[in-house]
Design an enzyme around this catalytic site. Structure first.
Site, PDB file in Angstrom:
ATOM      1  N   ASN A  84      16.840 -26.387  42.459  1.00  0.00           N
ATOM      2  CA  ASN A  84      18.003 -26.004  43.251  1.00  0.00           C
ATOM      3  C   ASN A  84      17.526 -24.837  44.121  1.00  0.00           C
ATOM      4  OD1 ASN A  84      20.442 -24.999  44.202  1.00  0.00           O
ATOM      5  ND2 ASN A  84      21.553 -25.513  42.319  1.00  0.00           N
ATOM      6  N   LYS A  86      16.318 -21.625  41.942  1.00  0.00           N
ATOM      7  CA  LYS A  86      17.325 -21.086  41.025  1.00  0.00           C
ATOM      8  C   LYS A  86      16.758 -20.895  39.618  1.00  0.00           C
ATOM      9  CE  LYS A  86      22.161 -22.146  39.768  1.00  0.00           C
ATOM     10  NZ  LYS A  86      23.247 -23.172  40.025  1.00  0.00           N
ATOM     11  N   GLU A 146      23.664 -29.860  35.937  1.00  0.00           N
ATOM     12  CA  GLU A 146      22.551 -29.186  36.632  1.00  0.00           C
ATOM     13  C   GLU A 146      21.295 -29.145  35.764  1.00  0.00           C
ATOM     14  OE1 GLU A 146      25.031 -25.702  38.728  1.00  0.00           O
ATOM     15  OE2 GLU A 146      22.926 -25.823  39.299  1.00  0.00           O
ATOM     16  N   CYS A 166      24.368 -19.116  42.892  1.00  0.00           N
ATOM     17  CA  CYS A 166      25.497 -19.499  42.069  1.00  0.00           C
ATOM     18  C   CYS A 166      25.546 -18.849  40.688  1.00  0.00           C
ATOM     19  CB  CYS A 166      25.556 -21.025  41.953  1.00  0.00           C
ATOM     20  SG  CYS A 166      27.204 -21.556  41.538  1.00  0.00           S
TER      21      CYS A 166
HETATM   22  N1  ING Z   1      28.159 -23.387  39.200  1.00  0.00           N
HETATM   23  C1  ING Z   1      28.890 -22.642  38.315  1.00  0.00           C
HETATM   24  C2  ING Z   1      28.766 -21.122  38.458  1.00  0.00           C
HETATM   25  O1  ING Z   1      28.093 -20.451  37.706  1.00  0.00           O
HETATM   26  C3  ING Z   1      30.109 -22.625  36.358  1.00  0.00           C
HETATM   27  C4  ING Z   1      28.781 -23.073  36.904  1.00  0.00           C
HETATM   28  C5  ING Z   1      31.254 -23.274  36.753  1.00  0.00           C
HETATM   29  C6  ING Z   1      30.158 -21.534  35.539  1.00  0.00           C
HETATM   30  C7  ING Z   1      32.492 -22.842  36.282  1.00  0.00           C
HETATM   31  C8  ING Z   1      31.387 -21.077  35.064  1.00  0.00           C
HETATM   32  C9  ING Z   1      32.556 -21.717  35.443  1.00  0.00           C
HETATM   33  O2  ING Z   1      29.464 -20.623  39.325  1.00  0.00           O
HETATM   34  C10 ING Z   1      26.843 -23.328  39.502  1.00  0.00           C
HETATM   35  N2  ING Z   1      26.422 -24.207  40.431  1.00  0.00           N
HETATM   36  O3  ING Z   1      26.079 -22.543  38.955  1.00  0.00           O
END
Ligand code: ING
Length: 309
Positions: free
Chosen positions: A108, A125, A144, A170
């Protein structure tokens, strides 16, 4: 403001559908670049996985089942128009995408491209959230850990745009280690793209707090390391999954100086005085004067919790 002012744009994206072509998406990205040029923006941050829908929400038996969502080269024929538009405008950008390397590794990835259209930095990432195997009990998956490898390249800072620029992606933004690894390299601006579903299946009680947690962690990271932080979303209801927007540009004080107000394609702009960082790096967070790394051994030597007896 009298310092090194860098006008930054957070180019938030609304949903990208599963069959939207690279050409269609790149057109949306170049439209945001055009808007940035109209406002004399010098650096545009695009979200994580900005070229495709967030495909880890679907399980495929074979990991290569999503390979058409990955980029084998960057730029490619489909993405070159973005680089050409940016160079024509003299605007730099960061871009998140799924990377498939020639020897078959999947990351990623986010790149940093300068105003000449040259790629000056690449980040893969580090913190990969979610799960590895099919969990059909979920309304949608977060695979992921099935489709991306954890990077072992760590966090880097590059001299660009008149300052020290770092990248994160993220889930990285939720870990204080991310900001400190960059802060210990003097970072003045961190660009963070994200795709964050509102519904968190392991603990839905967190759902109403997604926006709060999003800004909480980035504001803390900015303040505790004396750096600007740009959080830029791909959000809205994407293939039926409601995802957080609330893109924001955050000052070294931790204050949000600009944020998105829609759940679609939107350019959020702020003049970032990179010299503002010194107000924190030279006082409260003068790391060389006040930090005690000899007291922090657990931080880099221990993975999980070890409770006292
Ligand atoms: N997405 C999310 C993030 O850390 C996630 C995973 C989703 C964590 C919802 C907590 C709640 O923002 C990615 N792509 O890391």
């Amino acid at each position: 403001m009298t310092g090194r002012i860098l006008r930054v744009g957070a180019a938030q994206l609304g949903p990208i559908s599963r069959d939207e072509s690279r050409t269609q998406v790149v057109k949306r990205l170049t439209t945001l670049l055009d808007r940035a040029a109209d406002r004399d923006v010098r650096l545009v941050a695009f979200p994580e996985l900005a070229l495709t829908t967030f495909f880890p929400r679907w399980y495929t038996e074979d990991v290569s089942g999503h390979d058409h969502y990955y980029e084998r080269e960057m730029p490619s024929a489909g993405t070159r128009p973005l680089f050409e538009a940016a160079r024509a405008h003299g605007i730099g950008f960061s871009l998140g995408y799924a990377e498939l390397t020639p020897d078959g590794h999947r990351y990623n990835t986010t790149i940093l491209v300068d105003e000449r259209g040259e790629t000056v930095g690449r980040y893969r990432k580090v913190h990969i959230p979610g799960h590895e195997h099919n969990e059909p009990w979920r309304p949608f998956e977060h695979l992921e850990r099935r489709y991306f490898e954890e990077s072992d390249e760590g966090f880097s800072v590059w001299r660009a745009f008149g300052g020290l620029v770092g990248l994160a992606t993220c889930n990285d933004r939720r870990w204080p280690e991310t900001y400190r690894e960059l802060g210990l390299q003097g970072v003045e601006l961190i660009l963070i793209g994200y795709n964050t579903p509102i519904h968190y299946a392991p603990d839905p009680g967190q759902n109403p707090l997604q926006g709060f947690h999003n800004h909480l962690v980035m504001q803390a990271g900015a303040y505790q390391n004396g750096t600007w932080v740009v959080g830029v979303a791909k959000g809205g209801v994407e293939e039926g999954v409601e995802s957080l927007c609330q893109s924001a540009i955050i000052a070294p004080s931790g204050q949000i100086v600009a944020q998105a107000v829609t759940t679609g394609d939107e350019l959020v702009v702020a003049d970032c005085d990179l010299d503002w960082c010194r107000h924190y790096k030279d006082t409260l967070f003068d790391f060389d004067r006040y930090r005690r790394p000899e007291m922090y051994r657990r931080l880099s030597n221990q993975k999980g919790v070890i409770e006292p007896n």
